[in-house]
Design an enzyme around this catalytic site. Structure first.
Site, PDB file in Angstrom:
ATOM      1  N   LYS A 171      -0.906  -1.579  -5.687  1.00 49.77           N
ATOM      2  CA  LYS A 171      -0.211  -1.489  -6.973  1.00 49.77           C
ATOM      3  C   LYS A 171      -1.001  -2.022  -8.166  1.00 49.77           C
ATOM      4  O   LYS A 171      -0.784  -1.589  -9.304  1.00 49.77           O
ATOM      5  CB  LYS A 171       1.135  -2.218  -6.885  1.00 49.77           C
ATOM      6  N   SER A 195      -0.679   0.780   2.984  1.00 48.58           N
ATOM      7  CA  SER A 195      -0.483   0.619   1.543  1.00 48.58           C
ATOM      8  C   SER A 195      -0.161  -0.803   1.107  1.00 48.58           C
ATOM      9  O   SER A 195      -0.349  -1.137  -0.069  1.00 48.58           O
ATOM     10  CB  SER A 195       0.621   1.559   1.060  1.00 48.58           C
TER      11      SER A 195
END
Length: 404
Positions: free
Chosen positions: A56, A306
């Site tokens: 992110k 992720s």
């Protein structure tokens, strides 16, 4: 509604140059255990080892770097279950911008603490991410703060797309890329970066079965909100795809598949055991998809891990759930004679079969029991499904009445 401009390969390359001082080049690890399972090379792109524990920071920094001085002075606001929050907080700290983050109730405690640790103000609001996002928009209206959307913005998608550039650099032989998907920012960014250079590479998105907004939205031709969600994978628990990523997913992504909670648990456990990598349930979605159907991945494959921000308490539960899903926990009920040494004899047989007793209880009072019987409840640890069958077979050979 997000910024719906087009994202190009050149944009992503510029973002890669921009973020190189704040984001690390995460490793690409060979996965021999997954390669053996599929019969083809499988590699893992370890964004769980990224700064702030997920991909992110890439999109958040790219988005916020482009803010004007006047916008920076107004501060930023975001809504996130955790990973976007940490990315925004770290980017804001680096750029000297005040950040306020709205989180849904029940967001993982380590993510909340890490977000506060980067200097952001954290406010809990609502049960789902969409509730927090609505409140973040209201805060934007009240204060003039700039909303940093988790996925529905071209600069966010552009920043996430830098993962795709790294995948092609680190694994030029790749034929299939498997990507966890919530709102679609990471998936769409990777798809743009890779398809622009290698259009033949297959891009597969993976959603949690209990929070899969994309399949129905793609069938409808536009984002369709889910009426409810239920998944441990908070990082991909998004009830409505963004307009910006949706268009790219529709046009460039080859397939969206879903995985169950049991598959996610198993993937977290196996990745921890075999790869020695800690991933959160959302971060393990690509591994879950590969474990579910190895034959689908019949060419060199990269699975994106992720994120790795998992609450230790949840990790403990997930490990237990994953062991159960892998057939390594066995719950049994048996009827044994109600006489001295009856339970001891049963435990001797279980020990001889190599099963580890975790919990045992027994009951004498039940209308279904004979006067000379006792019902025993057992929780056992085994080495897997084949060992479980061996244990059950031994008990039945010894004359025990077994009820699974």
């Amino acid at each position: 509604m997000g910024d719906q401009g087009q994202v190009s390969l050149a944009d992503i390359e510029q973002a890669a140059a921009l973020i190189k001082d704040i984001a690390v080049l995460t490793p690409m690890e060979d996965s021999r255990w997954l390669s053996a399972l599929t019969g083809h090379p499988v590699l893992l792109k370890c964004e769980n080892l990224q700064r702030a524990g997920s991909f992110k920071i890439r999109g958040a920094y790219n988005r916020m770097w482009h803010l004007s001085e006047e916008e920076r002075a107004r501060g930023v606001v975001a809504a996130s279950a955790g990973n976007h929050a940490q990315g925004v907080a770290l980017a804001a700290q680096t750029l000297g911008i005040e950040a306020t983050i709205f989180m849904p109730e029940g967001a993982p405690i380590p993510k909340e603490k890490a977000t506060r640790g980067y200097g952001a103000h954290v406010v809990f609001h609502g049960r789902y991410l969409e509730d927090s996002l609505e409140e973040a928009r209201a805060f934007q209206e009240r204060t003039g703060a700039v909303l940093i959307h988790p996925f529905d913005n071209t600069q966010i998608v552009t920043g996430q797309g830098t993962v795709g550039l790294e995948i092609l650099d680190q694994a030029p032989e790749v034929d299939t890329v498997v990507v966890p998907c919530g709102g679609g920012g990471l998936l769409s960014g990777i798809a743009i970066a890779i398809k622009a250079q290698r259009p033949e590479v297959k891009i597969i998105g993976v959603q949690a079965e209990g929070a899969a907004a994309y399949p129905e939205s793609l069938r409808a031709g536009h984002p369709v909100p889910l009426t409810s969600m239920s998944t441990m994978a908070d990082g991909i628990a998004v009830g409505l795809p963004g307009e910006v990523p949706f268009a790219t997913v529709r046009d460039l992504v080859d397939e969206i598949i879903t995985v169950t909670e049991a598959s996610l648990s198993r993937a977290v456990l196996v990745t921890l055991e075999r790869a020695k990598l800690v991933v959160e349930p959302a971060g393990a979605a690509a591994v879950a998809a590969i474990l579910d159907d190895p034959a689908r991945f019949s060419s060199p494959t990269v699975g994106v891990l992720s994120g790795g921000n998992i609450d230790p308490l949840l990790l403990g539960k997930v490990i237990q759930h994953g062991m159960a899903a892998a057939g390594r926990y066995l719950n049994l009920q048996l009827r044994i004679p109600d006489r001295p040494g009856g339970l001891a004899g049963l435990l001797v047989e279980l020990g001889a079969a190599g099963a580890n007793v975790i919990e045992v209880s027994h009951a004498r009072i039940d209308a279904d029991l004979s006067l000379d019987e006792v019902e025993v409840h057992l929780q056992l640890e085994t080495r897997g499904e084949s060992h479980t069958e061996t244990v059950l077979a031994r008990l039945r050979e010894c004359g025990y009445r077994v009820f699974e």
